[in-house]
Design a protein around this motif. Structure first.
Motif, PDB file in Angstrom:
ATOM      1  N   CYS A 101      -2.960   6.853  -4.018  1.00 46.53           N
ATOM      2  CA  CYS A 101      -2.189   5.859  -4.794  1.00 46.53           C
ATOM      3  C   CYS A 101      -1.689   6.401  -6.129  1.00 46.53           C
ATOM      4  N   SER A 104       1.975   5.217  -6.310  1.00 47.05           N
ATOM      5  CA  SER A 104       2.377   4.082  -5.485  1.00 47.05           C
ATOM      6  C   SER A 104       2.957   2.972  -6.345  1.00 47.05           C
ATOM      7  N   HIS A 123      -1.510   6.812   0.575  1.00 46.89           N
ATOM      8  CA  HIS A 123      -0.804   5.882  -0.310  1.00 46.89           C
ATOM      9  C   HIS A 123      -0.209   6.554  -1.554  1.00 46.89           C
TER      10      HIS A 123
END
Length: 255
Positions: A101, A104, A123
């Motif tokens: 992430c 993200s 992600h």
């Protein structure tokens, strides 16, 4: 780390010295987000601490561009999550790792991962709704590639499946066919004028810049988006035409 305003855009020059993610402040914002029915339009009015609001202002409103110092070798998980205005990145040439992430829910439309990057976690680029161009080195390990590009144009356009065993290969070989050699050259790390000129001659001259590959991208788009390209299409074509004129003149002299 330092911040500057360049051409009206906020640019973050990041050297890896600051922990950009605060789990506690991040969680407190999301608690309020849930309480308000997932509606963030008026989040500035929520009952949040000043520290929490400052943290989210930094992510939500600032940082349109990020330039990484070449001393940065890792981008840890969640580092730039929810930096919704982040649209441009110039990577460290020594980058080796992009965490879960890490980028993200930003606003990236193109990503050129440096050749030394060894691993990208799940992600990493998810929820970048406009992401349509991702160039990944062959030796980069993609951890759950389905999730890396989840909820992006690149993902939704081709209806990729999580269980598809070919996804890793697909992401790294979008332009693998010899027909698209100019795409690979324009998307490569620091493409040179000579390299592009040579490939143009092999692939039919300036018109090759307009040929779409199997995901609808042209070499012109790769060259325009590539933050490491030091030449423009105009310069390339001018040099190509001059070379061709020189070759024609030489041929005429021989005749």
């Amino acid at each position: 780390m330092r911040v500057a305003t360049v051409d009206g855009l906020v640019t973050l020059f990041y050297d890896g010295s600051k922990d950009l993610f605060n789990h506690d402040l991040h969680s407190k914002w999301f608690v309020k987000w849930n309480e308000h029915g997932l509606n963030e339009d008026e989040w500035e009015e929520w009952d949040l601490s000043t520290d929490c609001k400052n943290y989210w202002r930094e992510r939500d409103k600032h940082g349109s561009r990020v330039i990484f110092a070449n001393t940065v070798i890792r981008i840890e998980r969640f580092a730039f999550i929810c930096c919704k205005r982040l649209a441009f990145i110039k990577w460290s040439i020594n980058l080796e790792f992009i965490g879960q992430c890490a980028l993200s829910d930003c606003n990236l439309s193109s990503v050129f991962v440096p050749p030394r990057c060894r691993e990208i976690r799940d992600h990493a680029f998810a929820c970048n709704c406009n992401l349509k161009l991702l160039n990944v080195p062959q030796n980069t390990n993609l951890v759950e590639p389905h999730w890396i590009i989840r909820d992006t144009v690149l993902y939704s356009k081709y209806e990729l499946q999580r269980a598809d065993p070919e996804l890793d290969v697909w992401l790294k070989n979008i332009n693998d066919d010899d027909e698209f050699a100019l795409h690979r050259v324009c998307a490569s790390f620091e493409p040179t004028l000579d390299m592009i000129l040579h490939t143009m001659k092999e692939k039919g001259g300036p018109k090759a810049f307009k040929v779409e590959n199997n995901i609808g991208i042209t070499p012109s788009q790769y060259l325009k988006e590539n933050p490491y390209a030091t030449v423009t299409e105009k310069e390339i074509i001018e040099k190509y035409v001059l070379q061709m004129m020189g070759e024609l003149q030489s041929d005429q002299e021989v005749l």
